[in-house]
Design a protein around this motif. Sequence first.
Motif, PDB file in Angstrom:
ATOM      1  N   UNK A 150       0.721   6.802  -7.548  1.00  0.00           N
ATOM      2  CA  UNK A 150       0.468   8.211  -7.851  1.00  0.00           C
ATOM      3  C   UNK A 150       1.276   9.100  -6.923  1.00  0.00           C
ATOM      4  N   UNK A 151       1.839  10.167  -7.472  1.00  0.00           N
ATOM      5  CA  UNK A 151       2.621  11.116  -6.670  1.00  0.00           C
ATOM      6  C   UNK A 151       1.753  11.672  -5.548  1.00  0.00           C
ATOM      7  N   UNK A 152       2.336  11.755  -4.384  1.00  0.00           N
ATOM      8  CA  UNK A 152       1.624  12.291  -3.231  1.00  0.00           C
ATOM      9  C   UNK A 152       0.659  11.314  -2.590  1.00  0.00           C
ATOM     10  N   UNK A 153       0.646  10.085  -3.022  1.00  0.00           N
ATOM     11  CA  UNK A 153      -0.274   9.101  -2.449  1.00  0.00           C
ATOM     12  C   UNK A 153       0.278   8.596  -1.110  1.00  0.00           C
ATOM     13  N   UNK A 154      -0.529   7.823  -0.425  1.00  0.00           N
ATOM     14  CA  UNK A 154      -0.100   7.253   0.857  1.00  0.00           C
ATOM     15  C   UNK A 154       0.571   5.900   0.673  1.00  0.00           C
ATOM     16  N   UNK A 155       0.691   5.461  -0.572  1.00  0.00           N
ATOM     17  CA  UNK A 155       1.351   4.186  -0.837  1.00  0.00           C
ATOM     18  C   UNK A 155       0.417   3.014  -0.672  1.00  0.00           C
ATOM     19  N   UNK A 156       1.018   1.845  -0.531  1.00  0.00           N
ATOM     20  CA  UNK A 156       0.243   0.621  -0.394  1.00  0.00           C
ATOM     21  C   UNK A 156       1.161  -0.575  -0.533  1.00  0.00           C
ATOM     22  N   UNK A 157       0.604  -1.714  -0.896  1.00  0.00           N
ATOM     23  CA  UNK A 157       1.396  -2.941  -1.006  1.00  0.00           C
ATOM     24  C   UNK A 157       1.128  -3.653  -2.324  1.00  0.00           C
ATOM     25  N   UNK A 158       2.097  -4.462  -2.706  1.00  0.00           N
ATOM     26  CA  UNK A 158       1.935  -5.384  -3.828  1.00  0.00           C
ATOM     27  C   UNK A 158       2.278  -6.760  -3.281  1.00  0.00           C
ATOM     28  N   UNK A 159       1.351  -7.690  -3.447  1.00  0.00           N
ATOM     29  CA  UNK A 159       1.537  -9.048  -2.938  1.00  0.00           C
ATOM     30  C   UNK A 159       1.637 -10.007  -4.117  1.00  0.00           C
ATOM     31  N   UNK A 160       2.740 -10.752  -4.174  1.00  0.00           N
ATOM     32  CA  UNK A 160       2.937 -11.782  -5.204  1.00  0.00           C
ATOM     33  C   UNK A 160       3.085 -13.105  -4.464  1.00  0.00           C
ATOM     34  N   UNK A 161       1.967 -13.823  -4.190  1.00  0.00           N
ATOM     35  CA  UNK A 161       2.028 -15.077  -3.444  1.00  0.00           C
ATOM     36  C   UNK A 161       2.808 -16.166  -4.194  1.00  0.00           C
ATOM     37  N   UNK A 162       3.192 -17.184  -3.459  1.00  0.00           N
ATOM     38  CA  UNK A 162       3.960 -18.296  -4.040  1.00  0.00           C
ATOM     39  C   UNK A 162       3.137 -19.084  -5.048  1.00  0.00           C
ATOM     40  N   UNK A 163       1.816 -19.106  -4.883  1.00  0.00           N
ATOM     41  CA  UNK A 163       1.037 -20.008  -5.733  1.00  0.00           C
ATOM     42  C   UNK A 163      -0.174 -19.376  -6.411  1.00  0.00           C
ATOM     43  N   UNK A 164      -0.380 -18.063  -6.250  1.00  0.00           N
ATOM     44  CA  UNK A 164      -1.542 -17.454  -6.909  1.00  0.00           C
ATOM     45  C   UNK A 164      -1.120 -16.175  -7.623  1.00  0.00           C
ATOM     46  N   UNK A 165      -2.092 -15.344  -7.927  1.00  0.00           N
ATOM     47  CA  UNK A 165      -1.846 -14.143  -8.717  1.00  0.00           C
ATOM     48  C   UNK A 165      -1.535 -12.924  -7.853  1.00  0.00           C
ATOM     49  N   UNK A 166      -0.866 -11.979  -8.447  1.00  0.00           N
ATOM     50  CA  UNK A 166      -0.480 -10.721  -7.795  1.00  0.00           C
ATOM     51  C   UNK A 166      -1.718  -9.901  -7.464  1.00  0.00           C
ATOM     52  N   UNK A 167      -1.625  -9.129  -6.363  1.00  0.00           N
ATOM     53  CA  UNK A 167      -2.680  -8.185  -6.002  1.00  0.00           C
ATOM     54  C   UNK A 167      -2.035  -6.914  -5.469  1.00  0.00           C
ATOM     55  N   UNK A 168      -2.723  -5.795  -5.675  1.00  0.00           N
ATOM     56  CA  UNK A 168      -2.246  -4.497  -5.205  1.00  0.00           C
ATOM     57  C   UNK A 168      -3.293  -3.908  -4.271  1.00  0.00           C
ATOM     58  N   UNK A 169      -2.830  -3.154  -3.254  1.00  0.00           N
ATOM     59  CA  UNK A 169      -3.768  -2.551  -2.313  1.00  0.00           C
ATOM     60  C   UNK A 169      -3.316  -1.137  -1.974  1.00  0.00           C
ATOM     61  N   UNK A 170      -4.216  -0.381  -1.340  1.00  0.00           N
ATOM     62  CA  UNK A 170      -3.921   1.008  -1.009  1.00  0.00           C
ATOM     63  C   UNK A 170      -3.927   1.846  -2.270  1.00  0.00           C
ATOM     64  N   UNK A 171      -3.010   2.815  -2.340  1.00  0.00           N
ATOM     65  CA  UNK A 171      -2.898   3.693  -3.502  1.00  0.00           C
ATOM     66  C   UNK A 171      -1.939   3.152  -4.554  1.00  0.00           C
ATOM     67  N   UNK A 172      -1.744   1.850  -4.582  1.00  0.00           N
ATOM     68  CA  UNK A 172      -0.878   1.209  -5.577  1.00  0.00           C
ATOM     69  C   UNK A 172      -1.776   0.464  -6.562  1.00  0.00           C
ATOM     70  N   UNK A 173      -1.525   0.681  -7.835  1.00  0.00           N
ATOM     71  CA  UNK A 173      -2.323   0.055  -8.885  1.00  0.00           C
ATOM     72  C   UNK A 173      -1.448  -0.960  -9.613  1.00  0.00           C
TER      73      UNK A 173
END
Length: 182
Positions: A58-81
């Motif tokens: 989202x515009x103006x958000x503080x951001x966040x992370x996207x994690x795509x591990x080697x062996x499991x599913x993706x996850x998003x944290x912070x202001x990232x969906x």
Amino acid sequence: MTKMFRTAAAGVALFAAVGLGSTAHAQVTESADATAEVLAALQLTNDAGLDFGAIVVNAGSTGGTVDMPASTFRSCSGDVICGPGGTEQASAFTVTGAANTNVDVSVQDLVANPVVLTHTGFAGSTNNEHVIELTALDDGSLGGFPLFSGSETFNVGGTISLDGSEIAGTYEGSFDVTVQYQ
């Protein structure tokens, strides 16, 4: 006669000393085998790229992370969906070479050699809204293959960090994976 006996005894002693001396200095030669084993060069193929999939910041958000591990599913944290799924995947590799050896796998050191994904419409830009930082690479704690079969596959995942200023579009970059005999 005693003189002759002494002379003969001295001659025998001298002959024995000379004979023993030459036996002690005899030369002996032994052969040794020399061998070398040439291993087939390792071949590394990137079968699939690391894809973080669709994400929303989202515009103006503080951001966040996207994690795509080697062996499991993706996850998003912070202001990232995490957006609709389907394309996200860890990077896949195949390594081939000599069987029954030890092969080490290592990923690029992101501290020494950082990687950024750049918006495809702004190649070469360093403006924050045009780049996303690749902050971690995950080889699944693989480390390598202690008893290499001759052909192995493995995955490498990663994490990206967004600061909230990124504009819509596709971002691309690359990282290195190295394999070597140990």
